[in-house]
Motif scaffolding. Structure first.
Motif, PDB file in Angstrom:
ATOM      1  N   ASP A   1      30.040  -0.747 -87.154  1.00  0.00           N
ATOM      2  CA  ASP A   1      29.387   0.731 -86.800  1.00  0.00           C
ATOM      3  C   ASP A   1      28.047   0.701 -87.417  1.00  0.00           C
ATOM      4  OD1 ASP A   1      28.914   3.325 -86.254  1.00  0.00           O
ATOM      5  OD2 ASP A   1      31.008   3.759 -86.281  1.00  0.00           O
ATOM      6  N   PRO A   2      26.841   0.900 -86.507  1.00  0.00           N
ATOM      7  CA  PRO A   2      25.687   1.023 -87.144  1.00  0.00           C
ATOM      8  C   PRO A   2      25.345   2.297 -87.876  1.00  0.00           C
ATOM      9  CG  PRO A   2      25.706   1.401 -84.547  1.00  0.00           C
ATOM     10  CD  PRO A   2      27.065   0.737 -85.073  1.00  0.00           C
ATOM     11  N   ASP A   3      26.098   3.389 -87.725  1.00  0.00           N
ATOM     12  CA  ASP A   3      25.841   4.639 -88.515  1.00  0.00           C
ATOM     13  C   ASP A   3      26.599   4.310 -89.933  1.00  0.00           C
ATOM     14  OD1 ASP A   3      25.365   5.807 -86.354  1.00  0.00           O
ATOM     15  OD2 ASP A   3      27.109   6.959 -85.951  1.00  0.00           O
ATOM     16  N   GLU A   4      27.275   3.161 -90.215  1.00  0.00           N
ATOM     17  CA  GLU A   4      27.472   3.046 -91.507  1.00  0.00           C
ATOM     18  C   GLU A   4      26.884   1.843 -92.235  1.00  0.00           C
ATOM     19  OE1 GLU A   4      30.361   4.458 -92.955  1.00  0.00           O
ATOM     20  OE2 GLU A   4      30.212   5.500 -91.017  1.00  0.00           O
ATOM     21  N   GLY A   5      25.478   1.819 -91.835  1.00  0.00           N
ATOM     22  CA  GLY A   5      24.490   0.644 -92.314  1.00  0.00           C
ATOM     23  C   GLY A   5      24.062  -0.274 -91.214  1.00  0.00           C
ATOM     24  N   ASP A   6      23.404  -1.353 -91.922  1.00  0.00           N
ATOM     25  CA  ASP A   6      22.802  -2.351 -91.057  1.00  0.00           C
ATOM     26  C   ASP A   6      24.048  -3.005 -90.143  1.00  0.00           C
ATOM     27  OD1 ASP A   6      20.337  -1.712 -91.819  1.00  0.00           O
ATOM     28  OD2 ASP A   6      20.458  -3.419 -93.306  1.00  0.00           O
ATOM     29  N   PRO A   7      23.890  -2.855 -88.883  1.00  0.00           N
ATOM     30  CA  PRO A   7      25.130  -3.337 -88.155  1.00  0.00           C
ATOM     31  C   PRO A   7      25.132  -4.954 -88.054  1.00  0.00           C
ATOM     32  CG  PRO A   7      23.549  -2.747 -86.559  1.00  0.00           C
ATOM     33  CD  PRO A   7      22.865  -2.166 -87.953  1.00  0.00           C
ATOM     34  N   VAL A   8      26.489  -5.510 -88.095  1.00  0.00           N
ATOM     35  CA  VAL A   8      26.482  -6.926 -88.114  1.00  0.00           C
ATOM     36  C   VAL A   8      27.101  -7.346 -86.846  1.00  0.00           C
ATOM     37  CG1 VAL A   8      27.658  -8.954 -89.483  1.00  0.00           C
ATOM     38  CG2 VAL A   8      26.764  -7.094 -90.905  1.00  0.00           C
ATOM     39  N   MET A   9      26.437  -8.234 -86.140  1.00  0.00           N
ATOM     40  CA  MET A   9      27.219  -8.655 -84.781  1.00  0.00           C
ATOM     41  C   MET A   9      28.259  -9.483 -85.046  1.00  0.00           C
ATOM     42  SD  MET A   9      26.513  -7.979 -81.575  1.00  0.00           S
ATOM     43  CE  MET A   9      27.376  -8.768 -80.072  1.00  0.00           C
ATOM     44  N   LEU A  10      29.253  -9.284 -84.248  1.00  0.00           N
ATOM     45  CA  LEU A  10      30.601 -10.060 -84.460  1.00  0.00           C
ATOM     46  C   LEU A  10      30.758 -11.185 -83.486  1.00  0.00           C
ATOM     47  CD1 LEU A  10      32.822  -7.133 -85.684  1.00  0.00           C
ATOM     48  CD2 LEU A  10      31.631  -8.663 -87.049  1.00  0.00           C
ATOM     49  N   PHE A  11      30.885 -10.464 -82.223  1.00  0.00           N
ATOM     50  CA  PHE A  11      30.992 -11.409 -80.959  1.00  0.00           C
ATOM     51  C   PHE A  11      30.656 -10.626 -79.798  1.00  0.00           C
ATOM     52  CE2 PHE A  11      34.636  -8.334 -81.142  1.00  0.00           C
ATOM     53  CZ  PHE A  11      34.601  -8.045 -79.790  1.00  0.00           C
ATOM     54  N   SER A  12      30.482 -11.558 -78.632  1.00  0.00           N
ATOM     55  CA  SER A  12      30.377 -11.009 -77.486  1.00  0.00           C
ATOM     56  C   SER A  12      30.910 -12.000 -76.478  1.00  0.00           C
ATOM     57  CB  SER A  12      28.404 -10.922 -76.998  1.00  0.00           C
ATOM     58  OG  SER A  12      28.200 -12.440 -77.033  1.00  0.00           O
ATOM     59  N   ALA A  13      31.342 -11.477 -75.276  1.00  0.00           N
ATOM     60  CA  ALA A  13      32.181 -12.332 -74.089  1.00  0.00           C
ATOM     61  C   ALA A  13      31.550 -11.899 -73.098  1.00  0.00           C
ATOM     62  CB  ALA A  13      33.739 -12.145 -74.538  1.00  0.00           C
ATOM     63  N   GLU A  14      31.407 -12.628 -71.974  1.00  0.00           N
ATOM     64  CA  GLU A  14      31.054 -12.295 -70.349  1.00  0.00           C
ATOM     65  C   GLU A  14      32.004 -11.673 -70.003  1.00  0.00           C
ATOM     66  OE1 GLU A  14      30.163 -16.140 -68.767  1.00  0.00           O
ATOM     67  OE2 GLU A  14      28.606 -16.480 -69.950  1.00  0.00           O
ATOM     68  N   LYS A  15      33.395 -12.082 -70.138  1.00  0.00           N
ATOM     69  CA  LYS A  15      34.355 -11.374 -69.386  1.00  0.00           C
ATOM     70  C   LYS A  15      35.777 -11.477 -70.222  1.00  0.00           C
ATOM     71  CE  LYS A  15      36.958 -11.247 -64.937  1.00  0.00           C
ATOM     72  NZ  LYS A  15      37.077 -12.023 -63.383  1.00  0.00           N
ATOM     73  N   VAL A  16      36.593 -10.318 -70.428  1.00  0.00           N
ATOM     74  CA  VAL A  16      37.909 -10.286 -70.867  1.00  0.00           C
ATOM     75  C   VAL A  16      38.802  -9.581 -70.033  1.00  0.00           C
ATOM     76  CG1 VAL A  16      38.937  -9.447 -72.921  1.00  0.00           C
ATOM     77  CG2 VAL A  16      36.844 -10.161 -73.251  1.00  0.00           C
ATOM     78  N   GLU A  17      39.908  -9.905 -70.012  1.00  0.00           N
ATOM     79  CA  GLU A  17      40.756  -9.542 -68.966  1.00  0.00           C
ATOM     80  C   GLU A  17      42.471  -9.666 -69.647  1.00  0.00           C
ATOM     81  OE1 GLU A  17      42.348 -11.328 -65.052  1.00  0.00           O
ATOM     82  OE2 GLU A  17      40.200 -12.058 -65.404  1.00  0.00           O
ATOM     83  N   GLY A  18      43.390  -8.616 -69.223  1.00  0.00           N
ATOM     84  CA  GLY A  18      44.661  -8.797 -69.801  1.00  0.00           C
ATOM     85  C   GLY A  18      45.578  -8.022 -69.017  1.00  0.00           C
ATOM     86  N   HIS A  19      46.712  -8.702 -68.811  1.00  0.00           N
ATOM     87  CA  HIS A  19      47.870  -8.105 -67.899  1.00  0.00           C
ATOM     88  C   HIS A  19      49.259  -7.893 -68.643  1.00  0.00           C
ATOM     89  CE1 HIS A  19      44.747  -9.073 -64.717  1.00  0.00           C
ATOM     90  NE2 HIS A  19      44.949 -10.039 -65.585  1.00  0.00           N
TER      91      HIS A  19
END
Length: 331
Positions: A157-175
């Motif tokens: 959370d950027p409101d809790e200090g310098d943000p640390v990027m964790l991950f990114s994904a083009e697409k995620v889905e679940g069923h």
């Protein structure tokens, strides 16, 4: 019959048709607002059911609209807090819709970000370009529930200090869907990039993955809100992780968790392109590169696709004839 007699008859028929149409529209309008009221009642009843035992859930400014052909429910934001488990989450606006003639099929869109505070973790900030969900409502659980997100990412959370990027994904889905007493689940992700800062500076290749499994007696498990898998069992039809079109690892088989949390499983591990898998692992874990390359060298002799049995008995894992580390009891 003269033309003067036909005109009044035609006028009366037109008048009665007009009256019928007006009554029909009036009845439909009354029915729509009745259903809209029921939606509002259901939202309030659901919130009242959730808001107990230290749990608070909120749908800010709920509004029902969509007349004449849709029932749309929107909330400016959603909030959830469980003081007993120290869980807090807030997310952006929610918009759901169902056709009047198909009220049990609901589609929804949710705006980010999702901000969450979980025990033992830094506050998280999850965001997405678009997130859509659909469900066919039924009791006790929906016949099917699907969620799909594009441009999904996570950071502290950027409101809790310098943000640390964790991950990114083009697409995620679940069923998810009930299958008798069991619960079927499937999901996938594409283009997952894990930031080096989140894994101690390690370099993880771009990953794609998918899974398809069944949890025995999963319906009762969900309805009981159980927080532990102890006493549960299931089948993994496929669990796949790949670093490229021809390189990856797969897993399939059955598992069960004892009342003491110890895991038993009868699985098969498949490896596609052992040299490619070894290269990816060596890059991620350079301190163990020699052991990794030596271990996968034997698998490479079996060809580009090989498999080995993975058995776990009371938490003790064996890959073929190779003993692995013991798995601690699941909480």
């Amino acid at each position: 019959m003269s033309s003067s007699e036909a005109k009044p008859t035609y006028s009366r028929r037109f008048m009665w048709l007009a009256i019928f149409i007006v009554l029909l529209i009036g009845a439909y309008t009354a029915g729509w607002f009745y259903l809209a009221g029921k939606v509002t009642e259901r939202v309030n009843a659901t919130l009242a059911l959730v808001n107990r035992d230290g749990v608070t859930a909120e749908c800010a400014n709920p509004v029902v609209r969509g007349y004449p052909f849709r029932l749309e429910l929107s909330c400016d934001s959603l909030g959830y807090e469980d003081t007993g488990r120290n869980i807090v989450a807030t997310v952006g606006s929610l918009s759901t819709a169902a056709q009047v003639y198909q009220p049990m099929r609901v589609v929804a869109e949710l705006d980010g970000p999702l901000r969450a505070a979980l025990p033992g973790l830094p506050q998280l900030w999850l965001d997405w370009d678009n997130l859509r969900a659909s469900a066919r409502l039924a009791r006790p659980l929906p016949q099917i529930l699907s969620v799909e997100a594009g441009g999904f990412s996570g950071q502290t959370d950027p409101d809790e200090g310098d943000p640390v990027m964790l991950f990114s994904a083009e697409k995620v889905e679940g069923h998810l869907r009930p299958n008798g007493a069991d619960l079927d689940g499937a999901g996938s992700f594409a283009g997952l990039e894990i930031d080096a800062a989140a894994v101690g500076g390690r370099t993880i290749p771009v990953l794609n993955g998918s899974g398809d499994a069944t949890l025995a007696n999963g319906v009762a498990f969900v309805l009981s809100r159980a927080a532990s898998l102890r006493g549960q069992s299931g089948t993994i039809r496929s669990l796949d992780l790949s670093t490229g079109p021809n390189t990856g690892v797969s897993l399939s088989g059955t598992f069960s968790v004892g009342a003491d949390g110890l895991l038993d499983a009868d699985l098969k591990v498949g490896i596609r392109d052992p040299k490619g898998v070894a290269a990816a692992l060596s890059t991620a874990f350079p301190e163990a590169a020699k052991q990794i390359n030596n271990g996968f060298a034997g698998l490479a002799l079996l060809g580009d696709a090989s498999s080995m049995p993975l058995k776990i008995v009371r938490g003790k894992a064996m890959l073929g004839f190779i003993p692995l580390a013991e798995i601690p009891p699941l909480s």
